[in-house]
Design an enzyme around this catalytic site. Structure first.
Site, PDB file in Angstrom:
ATOM      1  N   GLU A 215       0.806  -1.225   0.000  1.00 25.37           N
ATOM      2  CA  GLU A 215       0.000   0.000   0.000  1.00 25.37           C
ATOM      3  C   GLU A 215       0.839   1.274   0.000  1.00 25.37           C
ATOM      4  OE1 GLU A 215      -3.677   2.084   2.499  1.00 25.37           O
ATOM      5  OE2 GLU A 215      -3.200  -0.032   2.767  1.00 25.37           O
ATOM      6  N   LYS A 231      -8.560  -1.258   1.130  1.00 25.37           N
ATOM      7  CA  LYS A 231      -9.566  -1.591   2.123  1.00 25.37           C
ATOM      8  C   LYS A 231     -10.536  -2.567   1.495  1.00 25.37           C
ATOM      9  CE  LYS A 231      -9.580   0.028   5.555  1.00 25.37           C
ATOM     10  NZ  LYS A 231      -8.935  -0.481   6.808  1.00 25.37           N
TER      11      LYS A 231
END
Length: 404
Positions: A215, A231
């Protein structure tokens, strides 16, 4: 304030620099020039102190919109590590529980220059770094809370959402295991995990960090600031991918964080320039599908590193919304601090900044390895499913560390 000047460094064997985001063409010729480590007892604002330290050592990052060019001689750039606790400190948020790994600083800045000759140690290919040295032993993992306590924390977040205190909170657990031997080869292996965009390591006196993060917390390139929040998780099967794409709960949770990241970037961007370039793209990390979006904006004139860190740390995908309220719930619920996890690790240099969010990240102190894993909690979250998701995220990391 703690500063370590690499006394006599030119006479010592030079290890391969494996910092996430370091220029690949420079890794074999990098040498440490200066180091700064910060802990809360030192006082001051870590964001400002990092920016000032870098400027004092040839890296002026007080205006990230100003064009700059990497030079093949002199200072190349710097590793930057910011813990979740340091990020909370920067924005005046609740500090959270004490770290389980106090040997680690909460912020580290390591400036590197170019050595005139390549390192005698050729960079090993990640696939061949499959074994720790002889004598490596890793004990059993001991959790900082039981599955029932983790599930109860999820229930407490749902109650806070019902009261209107928060919309979403990321809840993280910790585990530690004793080890014998040199942990650095085991930490280096993490970068070989599939999807580890920010695979790499950073070392200090009595501590080390290994990262396998997919990420992007924040990247600045060609005048744009970018974040790529992740997410939403499912097993990396065909059915898992279909479930993730069809899940209203996961999409709502994801969009909530994208909105938070848009707001964070708007604070440091040119007015009206924030955009969502990609929304809910499903990508693979090890044995998991995860949903990722890309949010970007034009960098505002005069934006410096310190203000950028205050706007983006701690990352929205590992805090929740609203961010300050979520951090208050995290401080009340998590039994130990987040240590090296849920912070930032990467590279800053002339005309380039690339920091990964330290999920899928391991810390080593003198005798223990530490791992963290968790997930975002919304009203629709099932406590037992959230406990299972955290375990699934930690499993590939733990398995690789145990290989010897």
């Amino acid at each position: 304030m703690r500063k370590n000047g690499p006394t006599g460094v030119e006479t010592l064997p030079r290890p391969l620099i494996d910092v996430p985001g370091a220029p690949p063409s420079c890794r074999g010729v990098l040498v440490e020039r200066a180091r700064y480590e910060w802990r809360p007892a030192d006082g001051g604002d870590p964001a400002t102190l990092a920016e000032q330290f870098l400027a004092a050592h040839g890296l002026d990052l007080t205006d990230l919109a100003r064009p700059a060019t990497h030079q093949p001689t002199g200072v190349c750039g710097a590793a930057l590590y910011v813990s979740a606790a340091a990020g909370a400190h920067m924005i005046g948020a609740a500090p959270g529980a004490p770290t389980p790994a106090p040997a680690l600083p909460e912020l580290a800045v390591v400036v590197y220059g170019h050595h005139p000759s390549p390192s005698p140690a050729a960079p090993p290919a990640p696939a061949r770094a499959a074994r720790s040295g002889p004598g490596w032993w890793l004990g059993d993992w001991r959790e900082s809370w039981t599955p029932r306590q983790h599930a109860d924390a999820v229930t407490a977040v749902r109650a806070a959402i019902a009261r209107g205190d928060v919309y979403q909170v990321n809840v993280v657990g910790h585990a530690a295991a004793r080890y014998l031997g040199d942990p650095r080869p085991a930490l280096s292996r993490l970068g070989a995990l599939p999807g580890a965009r920010y695979g790499g390591t950073l070392h200090g006196d009595g501590w080390a960090i290994g990262c396998a993060s997919p990420e992007t917390l924040v990247e600045v390139t060609d005048g744009r600031v970018i974040t790529r929040p992740i997410k939403g998780t499912r097993p990396a099967t065909a059915a898992g991918r279909r479930e993730l794409l069809a899940s209203a709960k996961e999409r709502a949770e994801h969009v909530m964080i994208v909105d938070l990241e848009r707001n964070d970037l708007a604070r440091v961007a040119r007015t009206g320039s924030v955009r969502v370039d990609e929304l809910f793209a499903v990508r693979r990390w090890c044995d998991l599908w995860q949903a990722e979006s890309t949010v970007s904006a034009a960098v505002a004139d005069g934006l410096g590193l310190a203000d950028l860190l205050r706007a983006t740390c701690p990352g929205g995908s590992v805090t929740g919304a609203p961010k300050l309220a979520a951090l208050a719930r995290i401080a009340a619920l998590e039994p130990v601090g987040r240590g090296a996890s849920m912070g930032a690790l990467g590279w800053v240099g002339p005309g380039r900044l690339d920091l990964g969010l330290t999920i899928r990240t391991v810390a080593a102190d003198a005798d223990r390895l530490h791992v963290w894993a968790g997930g975002g909690i919304t009203w629709d979250s099932d406590p037992d499913a959230e406990v299972a998701e955290a375990a699934a995220k930690a499993a590939p990391v733990r398995a690789l560390l145990a290989t010897g």
